[in-house]
Motif scaffolding. Sequence first.
Motif, PDB file in Angstrom:
ATOM      1  N   ASP A 119       0.818  -1.134  -0.064  1.00 23.36           N
ATOM      2  CA  ASP A 119       0.013   0.201   0.019  1.00 23.36           C
ATOM      3  C   ASP A 119       0.997   1.176   0.046  1.00 23.36           C
ATOM      4  O   ASP A 119       1.200   1.578   1.000  1.00 23.36           O
ATOM      5  CB  ASP A 119      -0.963  -0.101   1.287  1.00 23.36           C
ATOM      6  CG  ASP A 119      -1.854   1.086   1.236  1.00 23.36           C
ATOM      7  OD1 ASP A 119      -1.856   2.040   0.303  1.00 23.36           O
ATOM      8  OD2 ASP A 119      -2.607   1.085   1.945  1.00 23.36           O
ATOM      9  N   TYR A 120       1.408   1.818  -1.137  1.00 19.36           N
ATOM     10  CA  TYR A 120       1.986   2.768  -1.492  1.00 19.36           C
ATOM     11  C   TYR A 120       1.801   4.234  -0.585  1.00 19.36           C
ATOM     12  O   TYR A 120       2.216   5.022  -0.260  1.00 19.36           O
ATOM     13  CB  TYR A 120       2.783   2.941  -2.816  1.00 19.36           C
ATOM     14  CG  TYR A 120       3.344   1.820  -3.423  1.00 19.36           C
ATOM     15  CD1 TYR A 120       4.756   1.572  -2.977  1.00 19.36           C
ATOM     16  CD2 TYR A 120       2.810   0.827  -4.081  1.00 19.36           C
ATOM     17  CE1 TYR A 120       5.533   0.553  -3.383  1.00 19.36           C
ATOM     18  CE2 TYR A 120       3.555  -0.472  -4.506  1.00 19.36           C
ATOM     19  CZ  TYR A 120       4.720  -0.446  -4.226  1.00 19.36           C
ATOM     20  OH  TYR A 120       5.282  -1.772  -4.463  1.00 19.36           O
ATOM     21  N   GLU A 121       0.326   4.195  -1.023  1.00 16.29           N
ATOM     22  CA  GLU A 121      -0.229   5.402  -0.190  1.00 16.29           C
ATOM     23  C   GLU A 121      -0.161   5.740   0.878  1.00 16.29           C
ATOM     24  O   GLU A 121       0.241   6.652   1.806  1.00 16.29           O
ATOM     25  CB  GLU A 121      -1.724   5.698  -0.992  1.00 16.29           C
ATOM     26  CG  GLU A 121      -2.590   6.740  -0.532  1.00 16.29           C
ATOM     27  CD  GLU A 121      -3.812   6.942  -0.724  1.00 16.29           C
ATOM     28  OE1 GLU A 121      -4.620   7.524  -0.427  1.00 16.29           O
ATOM     29  OE2 GLU A 121      -4.427   6.189  -1.885  1.00 16.29           O
ATOM     30  N   THR A 122      -0.610   4.490   1.783  1.00 19.28           N
ATOM     31  CA  THR A 122      -0.387   4.537   3.157  1.00 19.28           C
ATOM     32  C   THR A 122       1.091   4.611   3.521  1.00 19.28           C
ATOM     33  O   THR A 122       1.453   5.273   4.642  1.00 19.28           O
ATOM     34  CB  THR A 122      -0.920   3.377   3.959  1.00 19.28           C
ATOM     35  OG1 THR A 122      -2.319   3.394   3.567  1.00 19.28           O
ATOM     36  CG2 THR A 122      -0.843   3.083   5.377  1.00 19.28           C
ATOM     37  N   PHE A 123       1.898   4.035   2.902  1.00 24.26           N
ATOM     38  CA  PHE A 123       3.573   4.113   3.330  1.00 24.26           C
ATOM     39  C   PHE A 123       3.888   5.683   3.014  1.00 24.26           C
ATOM     40  O   PHE A 123       4.614   6.260   3.804  1.00 24.26           O
ATOM     41  CB  PHE A 123       4.260   3.537   2.110  1.00 24.26           C
ATOM     42  CG  PHE A 123       5.774   3.429   2.210  1.00 24.26           C
ATOM     43  CD1 PHE A 123       6.169   2.632   3.441  1.00 24.26           C
ATOM     44  CD2 PHE A 123       6.555   3.924   1.330  1.00 24.26           C
ATOM     45  CE1 PHE A 123       7.612   2.756   3.577  1.00 24.26           C
ATOM     46  CE2 PHE A 123       7.803   3.861   1.632  1.00 24.26           C
ATOM     47  CZ  PHE A 123       8.485   3.184   2.419  1.00 24.26           C
ATOM     48  N   GLU A 124       3.193   6.391   2.229  1.00 21.42           N
ATOM     49  CA  GLU A 124       3.494   7.855   1.895  1.00 21.42           C
ATOM     50  C   GLU A 124       3.092   8.666   3.090  1.00 21.42           C
ATOM     51  O   GLU A 124       3.795   9.442   3.796  1.00 21.42           O
ATOM     52  CB  GLU A 124       2.985   8.324   0.434  1.00 21.42           C
ATOM     53  CG  GLU A 124       3.583   8.064  -0.602  1.00 21.42           C
ATOM     54  CD  GLU A 124       2.697   8.631  -1.834  1.00 21.42           C
ATOM     55  OE1 GLU A 124       1.888   9.257  -1.656  1.00 21.42           O
ATOM     56  OE2 GLU A 124       3.122   8.205  -2.965  1.00 21.42           O
ATOM     57  N   ARG A 125       1.962   8.287   3.635  1.00 26.73           N
ATOM     58  CA  ARG A 125       1.339   9.088   4.646  1.00 26.73           C
ATOM     59  C   ARG A 125       1.957   8.546   6.111  1.00 26.73           C
ATOM     60  O   ARG A 125       2.368   9.605   6.895  1.00 26.73           O
ATOM     61  CB  ARG A 125      -0.084   8.845   5.015  1.00 26.73           C
ATOM     62  CG  ARG A 125      -1.086   8.993   3.918  1.00 26.73           C
ATOM     63  CD  ARG A 125      -2.399   8.934   4.464  1.00 26.73           C
ATOM     64  NE  ARG A 125      -2.864   7.549   4.562  1.00 26.73           N
ATOM     65  CZ  ARG A 125      -3.044   6.897   5.787  1.00 26.73           C
ATOM     66  NH1 ARG A 125      -2.991   7.751   6.903  1.00 26.73           N
ATOM     67  NH2 ARG A 125      -3.386   5.741   5.838  1.00 26.73           N
ATOM     68  N   HIS A 126       2.717   7.543   6.283  1.00 25.83           N
ATOM     69  CA  HIS A 126       3.459   7.262   7.401  1.00 25.83           C
ATOM     70  C   HIS A 126       4.841   8.276   7.248  1.00 25.83           C
ATOM     71  O   HIS A 126       5.193   8.618   8.401  1.00 25.83           O
ATOM     72  CB  HIS A 126       3.800   5.692   7.389  1.00 25.83           C
ATOM     73  CG  HIS A 126       4.158   5.161   8.756  1.00 25.83           C
ATOM     74  ND1 HIS A 126       4.570   3.962   8.943  1.00 25.83           N
ATOM     75  CD2 HIS A 126       4.545   5.694   9.973  1.00 25.83           C
ATOM     76  CE1 HIS A 126       5.028   3.773  10.028  1.00 25.83           C
ATOM     77  NE2 HIS A 126       4.977   4.874  10.769  1.00 25.83           N
ATOM     78  N   ILE A 127       5.433   8.230   6.239  1.00 24.99           N
ATOM     79  CA  ILE A 127       6.639   8.934   5.977  1.00 24.99           C
ATOM     80  C   ILE A 127       6.279  10.147   6.406  1.00 24.99           C
ATOM     81  O   ILE A 127       7.146  11.005   6.960  1.00 24.99           O
ATOM     82  CB  ILE A 127       7.071   8.740   4.582  1.00 24.99           C
ATOM     83  CG1 ILE A 127       7.580   7.505   4.493  1.00 24.99           C
ATOM     84  CG2 ILE A 127       7.961   9.806   4.465  1.00 24.99           C
ATOM     85  CD1 ILE A 127       8.177   7.099   2.751  1.00 24.99           C
ATOM     86  N   GLU A 128       5.355  10.951   5.871  1.00 24.58           N
ATOM     87  CA  GLU A 128       5.206  12.410   6.261  1.00 24.58           C
ATOM     88  C   GLU A 128       4.693  12.503   7.602  1.00 24.58           C
ATOM     89  O   GLU A 128       5.260  13.496   8.539  1.00 24.58           O
ATOM     90  CB  GLU A 128       3.841  12.704   5.491  1.00 24.58           C
ATOM     91  CG  GLU A 128       3.905  13.041   4.078  1.00 24.58           C
ATOM     92  CD  GLU A 128       4.795  14.155   3.769  1.00 24.58           C
ATOM     93  OE1 GLU A 128       5.255  15.096   4.819  1.00 24.58           O
ATOM     94  OE2 GLU A 128       5.081  14.667   2.655  1.00 24.58           O
TER      95      GLU A 128
END
Length: 294
Positions: A22-31
Motif C-alpha cells: 500500500d504505497y499511499e499509506t506508506f507515503e502518509r506514514h513517512i510524512e
Amino acid sequence: MSKLFQGTGVAITTPFNNGTVDYETFERHIEFLLNNQVKSLFINGTTGEGSTLTKEEQIKLVETAVNVTNKRVPVYVGSGTNDTAASIQHSLNVKAAGADGIMLITPYYNKTNQRGLIAHFTAIANAVELPVILYNVPSRTNMTIEPETVKQLAENPYIVALKDATGDMKYVETVKSLVPEHFALYSGNDDSFIEFLNRGGDGIISVAANAIPYEFQEIYDAYQKNPDQAGDLFAEISPLIEALNIDINPMPIKALVTYLGYADGSLRLPLVALPPHETKAIIHVYQQIKDGIL
C-alpha cells in the motif's frame, strides 16, 4: 567527514492492502515521521519485511520514499543478502532508485568467517560506491562482526557506520575505541538507547519510533544537554518498548501502526498478526503514554 545522521532513524514498516504493498499509506506514514522530527528512514529492513518483498516492490518503496522525503532526510535501504553478487546487483538498483546509502546484514545460512565478511562487505561497497552501514544482528544471522573486523572495514571510504543490535555495551565500547571519529555507531535496540549513547553512540535506528518518533528524537536532543533529563524521558516510553517485545519484530509494531492508521494489520507469511488480546495490551500502554499517565 560528517556522520550520516545524528539522532533517530526509523526502520519503517511496510503496509499492505489485500496482500499488495500500500504505497499511499506508506507515503502518509513517512510524512507523519518527518513531521515528528526523525532524521533518517530505513527501508526494506527487518521491520519492513524486506525478505518477503519482491525486488520490484523493494525498488518502488525506495522510489516512493525518495520522492516523499525530497531530500528532507536521507533514505537508507537494506540491500544485503547472503549472496555477494546478488547484493551488488540489488544495491546498484537501489542506488539508481535514489537511495542515499545501503545497509548490509551479515550473511546467514551459508555464513562465512571474518575474512569472508571483509571480502563480502568490501566487494559490495567498492562496486556500489554509496555510504554503507554494516548491520550486526547475531540473533537473526548467528554471526557477529568482530570489533577488529569493523576496524578493518572502517578503512574503506564507503563503509562509514555500524548498526549494532547485540545489546552488548562492551562490544560497543570496543568498537568505538577502534574506529575513526567519523565512523558512526547506531543502536539497533530500542531498550538500550540511553546506554548506547552513554558509550558514545550517534543515535538509533528504531522500531518503536514508527509510532513515537517525536519522543525518540526528544530523548536524543535532551541527552546532548542533560543526560539525566534524557533518562527521565526514556523511562516514560520504556513501558511501550517493553510491550513491543511481546513477540518477534515486526509483528508487535505492525499491530500498533495499524491502530495509528499506517497499516491494515496484515503481514506476509511466515509472519502472522498478533492475537487480539496482545494487540489490545500494546495499544493500552501506548494510549497511557500519550495521555501522560505513565
